[in-house]
Motif scaffolding. Structure first.
Motif, PDB file in Angstrom:
ATOM      1  N   ALA A 136       0.843  -1.195   0.000  1.00  0.00           N
ATOM      2  CA  ALA A 136       0.000   0.000   0.000  1.00  0.00           C
ATOM      3  C   ALA A 136       0.881   1.248   0.000  1.00  0.00           C
ATOM      4  O   ALA A 136       1.955   1.273   0.622  1.00  0.00           O
ATOM      5  CB  ALA A 136      -0.902  -0.009   1.226  1.00  0.00           C
ATOM      6  N   ALA A 137       0.424   2.275  -0.685  1.00  0.00           N
ATOM      7  CA  ALA A 137       1.177   3.533  -0.756  1.00  0.00           C
ATOM      8  C   ALA A 137       1.214   4.176   0.624  1.00  0.00           C
ATOM      9  O   ALA A 137       0.234   4.149   1.365  1.00  0.00           O
ATOM     10  CB  ALA A 137       0.525   4.465  -1.770  1.00  0.00           C
ATOM     11  N   ARG A 138       2.358   4.744   0.948  1.00  0.00           N
ATOM     12  CA  ARG A 138       2.521   5.405   2.235  1.00  0.00           C
ATOM     13  C   ARG A 138       1.893   6.792   2.195  1.00  0.00           C
ATOM     14  O   ARG A 138       1.909   7.466   1.169  1.00  0.00           O
ATOM     15  CB  ARG A 138       3.995   5.540   2.581  1.00  0.00           C
ATOM     16  N   GLN A 139       1.383   7.215   3.334  1.00  0.00           N
ATOM     17  CA  GLN A 139       0.862   8.577   3.423  1.00  0.00           C
ATOM     18  C   GLN A 139       2.031   9.542   3.524  1.00  0.00           C
ATOM     19  O   GLN A 139       3.102   9.197   4.021  1.00  0.00           O
ATOM     20  CB  GLN A 139      -0.031   8.722   4.650  1.00  0.00           C
ATOM     21  N   ALA A 140       1.813  10.770   3.074  1.00  0.00           N
ATOM     22  CA  ALA A 140       2.860  11.787   3.137  1.00  0.00           C
ATOM     23  C   ALA A 140       3.192  12.095   4.590  1.00  0.00           C
ATOM     24  O   ALA A 140       2.322  12.060   5.469  1.00  0.00           O
ATOM     25  CB  ALA A 140       2.401  13.050   2.420  1.00  0.00           C
TER      26      ALA A 140
END
Length: 161
Positions: A136-140
Motif C-alpha cells: 500500500a502507498a505510504r501517506q505523506a
C-alpha cells in the motif's frame, strides 16, 4: 523461494560430494542474486561435515583445517576435522588472472558433465507464486519547525508519548 533454491543447490552439491569424496569443500559466502548465505551451511548439515564460515584464512594441517574468521571482537579461529565445508570471505585471497598458456592447457582437459538426474536429484518446483502485488502507498509525512512542535504532535495527535 530463496531457501528452496539454496536447498536444491545444497542437495546437488551433496550428491557431488558423495561421488567425489573431497576432504575440503570451499564455497563462496553468499550468492549475488539473493544474498542469503545458506548453501554452505545446508551442505554441511546434509553431509554431516563440520563447517567454517566467512573464512579469511584457511590452513590445512594433516587431517584438520584451521579456519580464521572476523567477528565483532577481532578474529576467531576454529579447528575442524576433515572432511569439512568452508565458506569464504573476500579477504581470503587476492584474485589472479590465468596466464594464456594455462588457459590453453585448461581447454584440453576433460570436463565431466552431469545432470541433476545423473546425481539422483529432482529439481521440480515445489512452490508456486499465486499473487504478487505492490505494498500500500505510504501517506505523506509531516514537517515540523522545531523539536517543541514534534513533541506536541507526538503527544496530542499520535498519542505515542
Amino acid at each position: 523461494d530463496e531457501e528452496v533454491q539454496s536447498l536444491e543447490a545444497a542437495k546437488l552439491l551433496k550428491s557431488v560430494v558423495e561421488k567425489e569424496e573431497p576432504k575440503l569443500v570451499i564455497l563462496g559466502k553468499q550468492s549475488i542474486d539473493s544474498d542469503n548465505n545458506q548453501t554452505g551451511q545446508m551442505l554441511a548439515a546434509l553431509t554431516g561435515m563440520g563447517q567454517g564460515t566467512f573464512a579469511s584464512e584457511v590452513v590445512v594441517e594433516g587431517d584438520k583445517v584451521n579456519v580464521t574468521r572476523e567477528v565483532d571482537g577481532g578474529l576467531m579461529t576454529v579447528a575442524l576435522n576433515l572432511p569439512a565445508v568452508v565458506t569464504t570471505d573476500l579477504r581470503l585471497n587476492e584474485p589472479r588472472y590465468a596466464s594464456l598458456p594455462n588457459i590453453m592447457k585448461a581447454k584440453k582437459k576433460p570436463l565431466d558433465s552431469m545432470s541433476p538426474a545423473d546425481l539422483g536429484v529432482e529439481l521440480a518446483p515445489r512452490l508456486s507464486t499465486l499473487k504478487v502485488e505492490a505494498p500500500a502507498a505510504r501517506q505523506a509525512g509531516v514537517k515540523v519547525a522545531d523539536v517543541a512542535e514534534l513533541v506536541d504532535k507526538l503527544k496530542n495527535e499520535a498519542k505515542v508519548i
